[in-house]
Write an enzyme that holds these catalytic residues in place. Structure first.
Site, PDB file in Angstrom:
ATOM      1  N   ASP B 507       0.863  -1.173   0.000  1.00 35.61           N
ATOM      2  CA  ASP B 507       0.000   0.000   0.000  1.00 35.61           C
ATOM      3  C   ASP B 507       0.907   1.234   0.000  1.00 35.61           C
ATOM      4  O   ASP B 507       2.127   1.121   0.182  1.00 35.61           O
ATOM      5  CB  ASP B 507      -0.862  -0.049   1.270  1.00 35.61           C
ATOM      6  N   ASP B 582      -8.849   3.743  -1.772  1.00 33.82           N
ATOM      7  CA  ASP B 582      -9.737   4.043  -0.646  1.00 33.82           C
ATOM      8  C   ASP B 582     -11.053   4.653  -1.104  1.00 33.82           C
ATOM      9  O   ASP B 582     -11.254   5.857  -1.052  1.00 33.82           O
ATOM     10  CB  ASP B 582      -9.010   4.968   0.325  1.00 33.82           C
TER      11      ASP B 582
END
Lengths: 427, 907
Positions: B507, B582
């Site tokens: 990430d 996200d």
């Protein structure tokens, strides 16, 4: 083997306490074995169709309800029965048959997967019996304790009710007393007031002239003392003429002392006042006490008031980082172990267990708000135990805490069971 | 997870947080990110309007070797010479490179994206005069015309112009210069003394970008006559069909950690793939702009807003602008969509072939708190009889965000935990981000420091920025030695507590720098001799590359890796899966997951998914169920949730909703053989797994803008329900003369129609194409590995001509043996003339399976009198049932091994 014959054999086997060898198709519980008769057409248990017996457990799903494949994984909705002799019988989804994972402790679910399963039923049974035994003991003792708690609560409740009644009676008397004293006070204050006024007038005659002109040359030292700052003959003359003062004070002017009768009036009034205030304070305190007891009496402390003893107590649990504190019917909080301020994890909300027993969960709500999140809240899960302790805390979702708490108050009356291995063999 | 701030977690960072991200409403803070106007080079370049190009080709410099043509260009305004290189590449592609003839110092050329130097084909000059050169492209009277004044390239086929370069004169190449020269030159030219803003320094918010190399940007325009539909250039939260950018910002490609991204706009997101596809009924083409610097893409069209049928030939014009590097463009000439996919695959490689289990369901949350939590979630799946393959751990699992470590209190026995999962044939993913906590007690940091592997700031010291652990260093993944070292950290003896069922998630690899400009790294930071400016968009690719390499190496090259990444670039498809970052628990975010993954699929990244349920915020139960139903039919199927959300494991919404979620996850597992075969196909050919309808119906204009439904492979059509309270959807079933079968009811529908389908909460419309055969494993178990040896059911959906075909691919599901030892089964399944036949597509392959064929469903069949299985020279009758209401013939337990040759005869 006929059904009767089979049943007899089983009964015989059980009575000897030996493991039972189940006959009939794999994965069928004894209760259903009658439906699976060798070499006779099998009708799906939902009645949807009838198939030749050789299609039972042939690893192909024919019945919509999965009943033709009790011992294979062919039907998506099938279930497999493991006897688990020595432990408890169990149904598992048929998708767990031969998946390489041992699910039945008797290893019967993995008959063709190559998984190396060991029969652990005896061991599990023993362990479970131990646990059960322990649990039973705990429950037994807990239940006794609970009875005691109920007694106590009942007694306490009665005592408190009596106390409230007494106090209310006393309060009535106090009320009356306060009223009497109020009259006494007011009566005593009348002459005092008058004497004061007289005195003030007299003083004013003498000094108020100076008082009034203070702006022009006097500085206040205290309410009744004045300092002449710029005395001059002309000024005094002016003042005396204007206010017809009988005299003037050259440097200061103070309220002269009270004469004797006046002082006596004062003393009497003060005493009446003190008496009144004392009585009134006592009344207020009694009101508070009554309110507190009534509040306590109004709480839902369970069907038999068994949770009463938790009231105004607090229980702590220290974890790696925090000290958690549960004060039942009040609040839950968390404090860092190594300094830092306390965080409110919720104040008493309600019982929130399942419908059939709401007293298994307590909900504390409206705690300190989370950053960009909800207010903290805590669910307290109650389990039966001899001791009253917080056993664990966790935060499953952020700012939603879960606390486990043991107390005798939730111990149920133990069922009158005799724990022997045979009880776990299904018949 | 993103650059979300939280006082809880961030401690020291909260100050940074509040100033950067404080916002009470849910929306991106646009002020944190540049518009074209705020990006000096974009503003400068965009100020150039179409017109006469100052560039002229110097035909006398033309040199032609077997495979390469070179030619100098001159800018008549500043007399700077450029070098043009043209290559004819194998597979109907043309490569155009333009660089300075004599740059002051080398300009950056992106390495490691092309899998090899693309093989060339001979070019030949057809004619040449003072105006230009005509070259033959070898295929079907295709010609490349180089015009000299102004310089322009046209690719033609017959009389038709397929594509033109610099036809609008927007080629602009800012040559390297010395700072003093700019001012001097300007004085000499009598121009204003005032230096143009942003040439040698640029400030955005509080960040100043020193630009020691000055202006270095490049730009080129492309005209696409006859084209109205262009696609690709992910990642943007926008429709599948790209919009024109007149009057707004261009589409931006600059890998950024965008907190709470907004939908339907051209803002940059986490990844960049500079590949655009152009499509019309005649042809599909592609433009691959190989440049890793910040890039903007303008699109305009002469038909936008006009009524169709105007006499003007439609045309789309695009213009690419990048901040540094060179012009290196690959023009993929199709002509079929599948040709473009294989052309692009021949350049940058194909989707990695993932372990079968990674196509199952993934359960993720920021964060599963501790081992106990992991155990109870794992048990929850068994209690509720829901399959899953992977459980994920986010950043809280590591000790103080020191990746490769475990929090000693929460995860004291990682191996015990992993063993527990392994006992159930399940797996785990733990996050490893590229920002490294600056901490002298941290092995990883110390080794990187001692090996001098960190990215440097402009002054040559280690670059430091804020991220999850606080002050962090950023390893220089552009260095091969660094990547080799990083890979070695995944060895079992290095990564303590790891086991073979532990996989990785990268990430924050844009890279995310909380206190950096636009939440990323300063452009003047240094990667060896190159600036971060040059390599920015490829940083994330390198992180995933090194991680996947580590996972492969830990097994001695035997086992396939699984690595998920948020940032990506062209070529990232070779290293694993991508998710859309996200997102939020909103209906529009569910809807946008479709075009976002479709766009990625078109440019090579097939293994794509969005966070099921939405990352930020709490989904309503209906949204969550609908999201599972959609996610189950997208390639990467993972539920994920933000730390601040309430728990949402599938069984927390009442028994009815648990049942709905269970049902759709089971549908996913039943279809795993098909998914696996499609990933294999994507790996072999570059064909996208999840595709827009136009890919398989390229002549049907009705499909060109559809992005609320999609195809999985060629044979499944999915129309998710993305409206709250929906009672029905209208799906377009493509294909005149074709039929589609509802997979839930087997009801048959005709193609080339808009079909209204009433829906309940229980399912979304899914159709199987008439003419296809899909293998399924209908015995769904608790994880995909548990289903390894289970039998197949073949779903044969007949076309109106009573024909169907499909494939079956089987291997061990996890190793490279399919590749290194040819250990796989690949069969073609054909239904024709009332016979269903399995033929071997790989006779020299060897793999044994214990799986067999338990059932064959033939949709659209008529009732036979007899069914025979022909195998090994023998004929045996097969039981069957016929459902007249839906014309479904079910062959009961034919029982042949899935790898065998056989024929089923319907008589």
């Amino acid at each position: 083997m006929t059904c009767v014959h089979l049943l007899l054999t089983l009964v015989f086997a059980v009575s000897l306490g030996t493991p039972v060898e189940i006959q009939g198709p794999r994965g069928v519980p004894l209760t259903s074995i009658q439906f699976y008769v060798e070499n006779k057409p099998f009708t799906c248990l939902d009645g949807s169709r009838t198939i030749p017996f050789d299609r039972v457990n042939d690893d192909y799903c024919d019945c919509k309800d999965g009943s033709d494949e009790p011992g294979t994984a062919a039907c998506p909705n099938g279930s497999f029965h493991c006897t688990n002799a020595g432990y408890r019988t169990m149904f598992i989804p048929s998708s767990r048959i031969n998946d390489g994972i041992c699910d039945c402790c008797d290893t019967t679910d993995e008959y063709n997967s190559g998984a190396k399963c060991e029969n652990t039923c005896k061991e599990l049974g023993r362990k479970e019996r131990e646990v059960l035994q322990k649990m039973t003991e705990i429950t037994k003792e807990g239940f006794l304790l609970k009875q005691h708690l109920i007694e106590e609560a009942k007694k306490g409740h009665q005592e408190k009710q009596i106390k409230v009644t007494d106090m209310q009676e006393n309060k009535k008397q106090l009320d009356e007393k306060v009223e009497v004293l109020r009259t006494v006070k007011e009566t005593a204050e009348q002459p005092e007031k008058e004497a004061k006024e007289r005195h003030l007038k007299a003083w004013e005659g003498e000094c108020s002239c100076l008082y009034s002109e203070s702006k022009q040359g006097y500085i206040s030292l205290s309410p009744h003392r004045w300092l002449v700052q710029l005395p001059s003959e002309a000024f005094y003359r002016y003042v005396t003429e204007k206010y017809s003062c009988t005299s003037y004070v050259s440097s200061s002017c103070s309220l002269f002392p009270y004469a004797n009768p006046t002082v006596l009036w004062f003393t009497a009034a003060q005493k009446a006042r003190d008496d009144f205030e004392e009585a009134e304070k006592a009344l207020r305190e009694m009101d508070d006490q009554i309110r507190n007891i009534e509040k306590e009496l109004s709480f839902d402390f369970g069907p038999d008031a068994e949770f009463t003893y938790l009231y105004s107590q607090c229980y702590e649990l220290t974890t790696g980082e925090y000290i958690y504190r549960l004060c039942p019917f009040n609040r839950v909080s968390q404090k860092p172990k190594y300094g830092g301020s306390e965080t409110n994890l919720g104040t008493w909300g309600s019982w929130s267990g399942p419908e059939n027993n709401k007293y298994l969960l307590m909900k504390y709500e409206h705690g300190t708000g989370c950053w960009q999140g909800p207010n903290r809240s805590t669910t307290v899960k109650l389990t039966c135990g001899k001791e009253t302790v917080v056993t664990s805390t966790s935060e499953p979702s952020r700012c939603e805490y879960l606390m486990e708490f043991t107390t005798p108050a939730v111990c149920q009356e133990p069922a009158n069971t005799d724990l022997s291995p045979h009880d776990h063999v299904e018949l | 997870l993103g650059s979300q701030c939280d006082s809880h977690k961030m401690g020291l960072l909260s100050v940074v947080c509040v100033s950067l991200f404080f916002s009470s409403t849910f929306a991106v803070d646009r002020g944190n990110f540049k518009t074209c106007d705020q990006s000096a080079f974009c503003k400068r370049q965009r100020a150039l309007k179409p017109g006469q190009s100052p560039y002229r080709a110097l035909l006398e410099t033309l040199e032609l070797s077997d495979s390469r043509l070179t030619l100098q260009l001159i800018n008549d305004n500043n007399k700077v010479h450029l070098l043009l290189e043209l290559y004819r590449l194998q597979g109907n592609m043309t490569r155009v490179k333009i660089n300075e003839l004599k740059p002051l110092k080398p300009r950056f050329e992106v390495p490691d994206v092309l899998i090899a130097e693309p093989p060339t084909e001979p070019l030949s000059v057809l004619s040449k005069d003072d105006n230009g050169v005509v070259l033959s492209l070898g295929v079907k009277n295709q010609r490349l015309i180089v015009s000299a004044r102004p310089f322009r390239l046209d690719i033609m086929q017959g009389p038709e112009v397929l594509l033109s370069l610099n036809s609008r004169g927007l080629l602009a190449f800012e040559h390297l210069r010395l700072h003093k020269d700019t001012t001097e030159t300007k004085n000499k030219d009598g121009e204003s003394d005032k230096e143009e803003v942003g040439l040698w320094e640029e400030t955005f918010k509080s960040h100043t970008d020193t630009k020691p190399n000055g202006p270095t940007s490049i730009s080129l325009d492309f005209s696409l006559p006859g084209v109205e539909h262009v696609y690709g250039i992910p990642e943007h939260a926008d429709d599948l069909k790209l919009k024109t950018t007149d009057g707004g910002d261009p589409y931006r490609l600059y890998n950024l950690d965008v907190f709470q991204y907004e939908l339907y706009n051209p803002m940059a997101l986490y990844g960049s793939i500079p590949v655009m596809l152009a499509h019309n009924t005649q042809r599909t083409m592609g433009i691959f702009w190989l440049n890793a610097a910040e890039t903007w893409v303008d699109i305009s069209s002469n038909t936008t807003g006009k009524v169709r049928g105007s006499s003007e030939n439609p045309q789309t014009d695009v213009r690419w602008i990048s901040e540094s590097g060179i012009i290196d463009v690959f023009i993929m000439l199709g002509p079929k969509p599948s040709d473009v996919f294989s052309q692009y695959a021949s350049l940058t490689g194909t989707q990695s072939f993932p372990p079968l289990a990674s196509l199952g369901y993934h359960q993720c949350r920021w964060n599963y708190n501790d081992q106990e939590d992991v155990k109870s979630v794992d048990q929850g799946f068994d209690q509720h009889d829901i399959p899953y393959d992977f459980i994920w751990l986010d950043i809280e699992h590591a000790d103080g965000k020191r990746y490769f470590t475990w929090d000693p209190h929460k995860f004291p026995q990682p191996k015990e935990m992993l063993q527990g999962l392994m006992d159930k044939k399940r797996k785990m993913v733990a996050i490893v981000d590229p920002h490294i906590r600056v901490d002298s007690g941290y092995k990883i940091h110390n080794e990187i420091t001692s090996k001098d592997f960190y990215v440097k700031n402009k002054d040559g010291r280690n670059y430091e920025g804020w991220c999850w652990p606080g002050n962090s260093g950023y390893p220089d993944f552009t260095k091969p030695e660094m990547r080799a070292w990083w890979a070695s950290m995944f060895a079992y003896d290095q990564y303590e507590g790891s086991m073979e069922n532990l996989f990785t998630w990268n990430d924050m690899n844009e890279p995310s720098v909380f206190n950096g400009p636009e939440v990323t790294m300063h452009k003047d930071a240094l990667h060896g001799k190159w600036e971060h400016r040059d390599i920015h968009n490829i940083y994330g690719l390198y992180v995933q590359m090194a991680t996947a390499e580590g996972q492969t190496r830990r097994s001695g090259g035997v086992e396939r890796p699984f690595v998920l990444t948020r940032a990506f670039f062209a070529g990232s498809q070779r290293y694993g899966a991508v998710w859309t970052g996200d997102n939020a628990a909103e209906w529009d975010h569910l809807k946008i997951s479709i075009p976002m993954c479709l766009s990625l699929g078109l440019v090579g990244v097939s293994f794509c998914g969005a966070d099921v349920g939405g990352f930020f915020k709490n989904p309503s139960t209906e949204l969550l169920v609908r999201w599972y139903q959609t996610g189950a039919y997208q390639p990467f199927f993972r539920a994920h949730a933000h730390l601040d959300t309430t728990r949402r494991e599938p069984w927390l919404f009442g028994p009815e909703n648990t049942a709905l979620i269970r049902e759709v996850i089971r549908q996913r597992y039943a279809l795993l053989p098909y998914w696996y075969q499609l990933l294999y196909q994507a790996h072999k050919t570059g064909m996208p797994v999840m595709r827009p309808l136009w890919v398989d119906y390229p002549k049907d204009t009705a499909t060109f803008t559809i992005d609320d439904e999609f195809l999985i492979g060629r044979d499944l059509l999915v129309h998710p329900v993305t409206e709250e309270g929906s009672r029905g959807v209208t799906a377009y079933l493509p294909g005149a003369g074709e039929v589609w079968y509802d997979v839930h009811t087997f009801q048959k529908h005709n193609g080339a129609q808009n079909l209204y389908i009433p829906v309940t909460l229980s399912s979304i419309p899914v159709f199987q194409r008439g003419g296809s055969i899909i293998p399924r494993k209908d015995r769904v178990r608790r994880s995909s590995t548990c289903m390894e040896n289970d039998p197949y059911t073949l779903y044969v959906a007949l076309s109106p001509k009573k024909f169907a075909e499909g494939e079956l691919y089987i291997d061990d599901g996890h190793s490279f043996n399919y590749d290194t030892k040819k250990e796989f089964i690949h069969r073609s399944l054909t239904f024709a003339n009332n016979a269903l036949t399995s033929n071997n597509l790989c006779p020299n392959c060897n793999f044994l399976t214990s799986s067999w064929i338990e059932k064959v469903l033939i949709l659209g069949a008529s009732k036979p009198s007899k069914v025979l299985l022909k195998m090994d020279g023998k004929e045996t009758p097969v039981d069957f049932e016929f459902d007249t209401s839906m014309s479904v013939l079910t062959l009961r337990k034919p029982g042949m091994n899935a790898g065998a040759d056989w024929t089923l005869l319907l008589q």
